[in-house]
Design a protein around this motif. Sequence first.
Motif, short mmCIF file in Angstrom:
data_model
loop_
_atom_site.label_atom_id
_atom_site.label_comp_id
_atom_site.label_asym_id
_atom_site.label_seq_id
_atom_site.Cartn_x
_atom_site.Cartn_y
_atom_site.Cartn_z
N ILE A 49 4.07 0.73 -3.81
CA ILE A 49 5.08 -0.33 -3.81
C ILE A 49 4.43 -1.71 -3.86
O ILE A 49 3.50 -2.02 -3.12
N ASP A 50 4.94 -2.50 -4.78
CA ASP A 50 4.49 -3.87 -5.01
C ASP A 50 5.11 -4.79 -3.94
O ASP A 50 6.33 -4.88 -3.83
N SER A 58 13.68 -10.01 1.76
CA SER A 58 14.93 -9.22 1.68
C SER A 58 14.86 -8.18 0.57
O SER A 58 15.42 -7.08 0.70
N GLU A 59 14.18 -8.53 -0.52
CA GLU A 59 14.03 -7.58 -1.63
C GLU A 59 13.10 -6.44 -1.24
O GLU A 59 13.32 -5.28 -1.62
N PHE A 60 12.06 -6.77 -0.47
CA PHE A 60 11.15 -5.72 0.00
C PHE A 60 11.89 -4.75 0.91
O PHE A 60 11.63 -3.53 0.88
N GLU A 61 12.83 -5.24 1.69
CA GLU A 61 13.63 -4.35 2.53
C GLU A 61 14.47 -3.41 1.67
O GLU A 61 14.67 -2.24 2.02
N GLN A 62 14.95 -3.91 0.54
CA GLN A 62 15.73 -3.05 -0.36
C GLN A 62 14.85 -1.95 -0.98
O GLN A 62 15.32 -0.83 -1.20
N VAL A 63 13.58 -2.27 -1.24
CA VAL A 63 12.65 -1.24 -1.72
C VAL A 63 12.47 -0.18 -0.66
O VAL A 63 12.47 1.03 -0.95
N GLN A 82 5.21 16.49 1.00
CA GLN A 82 4.47 15.56 1.85
C GLN A 82 4.56 14.18 1.21
O GLN A 82 4.54 14.06 -0.01
N VAL A 83 4.66 13.14 2.05
CA VAL A 83 4.85 11.79 1.55
C VAL A 83 3.77 10.86 2.08
O VAL A 83 3.44 10.90 3.28
N GLY A 84 3.24 10.04 1.18
CA GLY A 84 2.34 8.97 1.55
C GLY A 84 2.82 7.68 0.90
O GLY A 84 3.58 7.70 -0.07
N VAL A 85 2.41 6.52 1.45
CA VAL A 85 2.81 5.23 0.89
C VAL A 85 1.60 4.32 0.74
O VAL A 85 0.81 4.16 1.68
N VAL A 86 1.46 3.77 -0.45
CA VAL A 86 0.42 2.78 -0.75
C VAL A 86 1.12 1.45 -1.01
O VAL A 86 2.02 1.37 -1.86
N ASN A 87 0.71 0.42 -0.29
CA ASN A 87 1.29 -0.92 -0.42
C ASN A 87 0.24 -1.81 -1.09
O ASN A 87 -0.94 -1.76 -0.74
N TYR A 88 0.67 -2.60 -2.07
CA TYR A 88 -0.34 -3.41 -2.75
C TYR A 88 0.18 -4.79 -3.12
O TYR A 88 1.38 -5.01 -3.28
N ALA A 89 -0.78 -5.69 -3.23
CA ALA A 89 -0.56 -7.04 -3.76
C ALA A 89 -1.88 -7.42 -4.44
O ALA A 89 -2.25 -6.81 -5.42
N SER A 90 -2.65 -8.43 -3.83
CA SER A 90 -4.00 -8.68 -4.35
C SER A 90 -4.96 -7.62 -3.86
O SER A 90 -5.99 -7.36 -4.48
N THR A 91 -4.62 -7.03 -2.74
CA THR A 91 -5.40 -5.92 -2.17
C THR A 91 -4.50 -4.70 -2.06
O THR A 91 -3.30 -4.77 -2.32
N VAL A 92 -5.10 -3.60 -1.63
CA VAL A 92 -4.35 -2.35 -1.49
C VAL A 92 -4.45 -1.88 -0.05
O VAL A 92 -5.54 -1.87 0.54
N LYS A 93 -3.32 -1.45 0.50
CA LYS A 93 -3.29 -0.94 1.87
C LYS A 93 -2.68 0.45 1.87
O LYS A 93 -1.58 0.66 1.34
N ASN A 94 -3.39 1.37 2.47
CA ASN A 94 -2.87 2.74 2.62
C ASN A 94 -1.99 2.75 3.87
O ASN A 94 -2.49 2.86 4.99
N LYS A 150 1.57 16.83 -7.95
CA LYS A 150 1.15 15.49 -7.53
C LYS A 150 2.01 14.47 -8.26
O LYS A 150 2.01 14.42 -9.49
N VAL A 151 2.74 13.67 -7.48
CA VAL A 151 3.69 12.73 -8.06
C VAL A 151 3.50 11.35 -7.42
O VAL A 151 3.38 11.23 -6.20
N ALA A 152 3.50 10.33 -8.27
CA ALA A 152 3.46 8.94 -7.79
C ALA A 152 4.67 8.19 -8.33
O ALA A 152 5.01 8.32 -9.51
N ILE A 153 5.33 7.42 -7.47
CA ILE A 153 6.42 6.54 -7.89
C ILE A 153 5.99 5.11 -7.62
O ILE A 153 5.77 4.73 -6.46
N ILE A 154 5.84 4.33 -8.68
CA ILE A 154 5.38 2.95 -8.54
C ILE A 154 6.54 2.00 -8.80
O ILE A 154 7.29 2.16 -9.77
N VAL A 155 6.72 1.02 -7.88
CA VAL A 155 7.78 0.03 -8.01
C VAL A 155 7.12 -1.34 -8.10
O VAL A 155 6.37 -1.74 -7.20
N THR A 156 7.39 -2.07 -9.18
CA THR A 156 6.78 -3.38 -9.36
C THR A 156 7.77 -4.34 -10.02
O THR A 156 8.66 -3.91 -10.76
#
Length: 497
Positions: A49-50, A58-63, A82-94, A150-156
């Motif tokens: 998720i971007d 507020s938009e991030f809350e909707q994501v 099983q679910v994992g979440v990767v958060n990213y901007a200029s850097t990436v956070k697991n 293995k599935v990834a859903i990317i929102v940007t």
Amino acid sequence: MKGLFSGLLLFTLILVQVNGVPKVKPPKPGPQVPTGLCKTKPTDLVFIIDSSRSVRPSEFEQVKVFVSQVIESLDISPNATQVGVVNYASTVKNEFTLNAHRNKASVLRAVSQIQPLSSGTMTGLAIQFAKNIAFRESHGARVKANAASKVAIIVTDGRPQDRVRESATQAKQTGIEIFAIGVGRAEMNSLREIASEPLEEHLDYVESYSAIEKLSNKFKEAFCVVDLCDSGDHDCEHICVSTPGSYKCACNEGFTLNPDGRSCGTCSSGGVDLAFVIDGSKSVRPENFQLVKRFINQIVDALEIGDQNARIALVQYSSSVRTEFPLNKFKSKQNIKTAVKKMDYMERGTMTGLALQHLSENIFVPSQGARENIPKVGIVFTDGRSQDYINDFAQKAKDKGIRMFAIGVGNALEEELRIIASDPVKDHYHYTADFKTMNQIADKLQVKICAAPPKDPCACESLVEFQRKVEKIIKTLTSKLGAFTKKLAALENRLLV
């Protein structure tokens, strides 16, 4: 009014279940997906998720609401999704790994606590991180072949500040299926480079974050596994066995699965003593007699031949009766088929009664290879009216425990076929006007020869079996009623709003 509405719907459901009225299904592109919790095939699912500067709080809350809605519909466990979440901007956070949470409530709590990073948009870096870190075995990914999808859903919502093509291609080459969701100012070319093929199934765009929640149903359908056996969307002849996202067919005891993977026909387990009684009268004609031979060999092909399996005898009759070979003559399928092909056409009268007498007195006897406690089956083929009396000899054969099938072609009398056939008669006699369609009868007989004869419905064991079936139906109905009641309550609430 509310109670009456519930009562009518509930009564209709019970009536359909008990009376076996077919369910009317509306046209649909595929199996329907349940609206609540669904079964899911083993899947390792990572949301990327971007949370760059352009994504407002507020938009991030909707994501996060969107992510939670997808999770709500899934079966979350180490053996399912099983679910994992990767958060990213200029850097990436697991935010959390695939093996960090073992149940849905824990995953949802973790999602609710995610905070935006609020800087740049390094989408390529995030995809590379997911491939190298998030889908790592040490983080819970099931890497063994076919262990889990293995599935990834990317929102940007913006233009990537790095290259995405190479990272996305490498991820997809490792078996990761990527869904790309673009919002607002998202660049479509980049989304196309990210998404798996076909793009129409893996790429979505919405104009604003307020519309992203509508996509949650799409992913419920993508991950839900409909039980095709329960829904009836299968073509198994005997038994349907559910598998994740699909099904396989099996057969009742005494049958084996045919090469088509759907129908059942052979008697590979257990044995049968089977005798063909073939009309070789003048009316059959030589060219049709060859078709009769093919008919016999078509049935032989479906059987396992041997001392512990099927034994075959062949009798031909016209004005007289001739044993072509007894039950104990051949022990291989090929030898039987060869002997059938070499059978000479007698070409005279039609003494069907005499042939039935010969069957019970000279074929199904120990000296000719008949076995004790082994099912005995006679298949009588005729194309015309018998020139002698058949009633007593047909009954005598059935009284000796021989299961009689009567096959009529052309000018055969259906009344005589019914006299020859065992009960229930409708299951034991077949008629066709044309010799060329006899192969269709052979297909049906392959199944029926192996099936156990019908039981006396009044016998004790039949009543016990009936009770077990009724209990199973009641259990299934109770389960379906529970789910139906919940759906009904939701529907009533909508109607009353």
